[in-house]
Design an enzyme around this catalytic site. Structure first.
Site, short mmCIF file in Angstrom:
data_model
loop_
_atom_site.label_atom_id
_atom_site.label_comp_id
_atom_site.label_asym_id
_atom_site.label_seq_id
_atom_site.Cartn_x
_atom_site.Cartn_y
_atom_site.Cartn_z
N LYS A 245 0.83 -1.21 0.00
CA LYS A 245 0.00 0.00 0.00
C LYS A 245 0.86 1.25 0.00
CE LYS A 245 -3.69 -2.44 2.42
NZ LYS A 245 -4.28 -2.78 3.72
N ASP B 262 -11.13 2.87 4.85
CA ASP B 262 -11.52 1.47 4.69
C ASP B 262 -13.04 1.29 4.60
OD1 ASP B 262 -9.56 -0.43 4.26
OD2 ASP B 262 -9.00 -0.58 6.37
N GLN C 162 -4.55 -1.50 10.04
CA GLN C 162 -4.35 -2.83 9.45
C GLN C 162 -4.83 -3.92 10.41
OE1 GLN C 162 -3.13 -3.46 6.26
NE2 GLN C 162 -3.72 -5.57 6.68
#
Length: 283
Positions: free
Chosen positions: A52, A119, A96
């Site tokens: 990412k 997200d 994460q």
């Protein structure tokens, strides 16, 4: 001839356009900023985060990593999130997963400002998605919809079946497909005669986490098959939840593993980071 839905090629095409957009934003004094919070030393998580960050840097997006040890307390993780919520250089925050057992992921996700929740997991953003008024959407379903659009595959009026009901893939995928006028059925481990349901699907999305679980017998001839799985078979080879070789013979279109959904997930994250930056700086 079965069409292979190439997520890597599609993502690269989308990212070329996004890089141009980011460069134009910088001329106006706006640099999109993405912060990733990584807790612990899970090897897979470290790889995901590195990928990412690399993609963000290629695009000219500021990428910030906030790394905490596996012993970090929930209070320490929440303090990092709160600081990022108030950091004006950060437009998107991603925590994460998975987190260590002493940290409640629901509490951490709830602490992210909805306007920075890149997200799309915050309850506010989940609710907006189900109201058909989406703000930010979970990256994997977003990427799947972008991949279908790239290949000109319409879902309106189609029978869509999803295997898997996670908050990361299955549930937001169902909402997006419903919003796009598909007729959606969600299946899971408690669904009786599962493959009788999947054989009715014009579009089959498989996110169950079991290597090569779906075979040709479970697929309607001519169906579009989206494989979200990332598994290892008995030989240690990376495979999906779909038995690609057999299913490719009956499907009209299918995603490979690797090189299908995975690259689109990261592309979706970058697209939405830039979108959040535009909203943030343009009011």
């Amino acid at each position: 001839m079965t069409m292979i839905l190439d997520g890597k090629q599609t993502a690269n095409s989308l990212m070329a356009d996004l890089k141009t957009e980011v460069a134009a934003m910088k001329t106006r004094g706006i640099t999109p900023g993405l912060a990733v919070v990584l807790v612990g030393d899970d090897p897979a998580s470290a790889i995901y985060v590195r990928n990412k960050q690399r993609r963000a840097q290629e695009l000219g997006i500021t990428s910030v990593l906030r790394r905490l040890p596996s012993s970090a307390t929930q209070a320490e993780v929440l303090a990092v999130v709160e600081a990022l919520n108030h950091d004006d250089t950060i437009d998107g925050i991603l925590v994460q997963l998975p987190l260590p057992e002493q940290v409640d992921p629901d509490a951490v996700i709830a602490a992210i400002a909805p306007s920075k929740d890149v997200d799309g997991f915050h309850a506010n953003n989940v609710g907006r998605l189900w109201e058909n008024n989406p703000g930010v959407v979970a990256s994997t379903p977003y990427g799947i919809m972008a991949l279908l659009k790239h290949y000109g595959i319409t879902v309106a009026g189609k029978r869509a079946v999803i295997i898997g009901r996670s908050n990361i893939v299955g549930r937001p995928m169902a909402a997006l497909l419903l919003n796009a006028d598909a007729t959606v059925t969600m299946t899971h481990s408690k669904t009786p005669d599962l493959f009788a349901v999947t054989r009715e699907a014009d579009l089959l999305v498989v996110a169950i986490g079991r290597a090569q679980f779906v075979t040709a017998e479970a697929v309607k001839p001519g169906a579009v098959v989206i494989d979200v799985g990332m598994d290892r078979n008995a030989a240690g080879k990376l495979v999906g939840d779909v038995d690609f070789d057999s299913v490719a013979k009956v499907a009209s279109a299918i995603t490979p593993v690797p090189g299908g959904v995975g690259p689109m997930t990261i592309a979706a994250l970058m697209i939405q980071t830039v979108e959040l930056a535009k909203r943030h700086h343009n009011g």
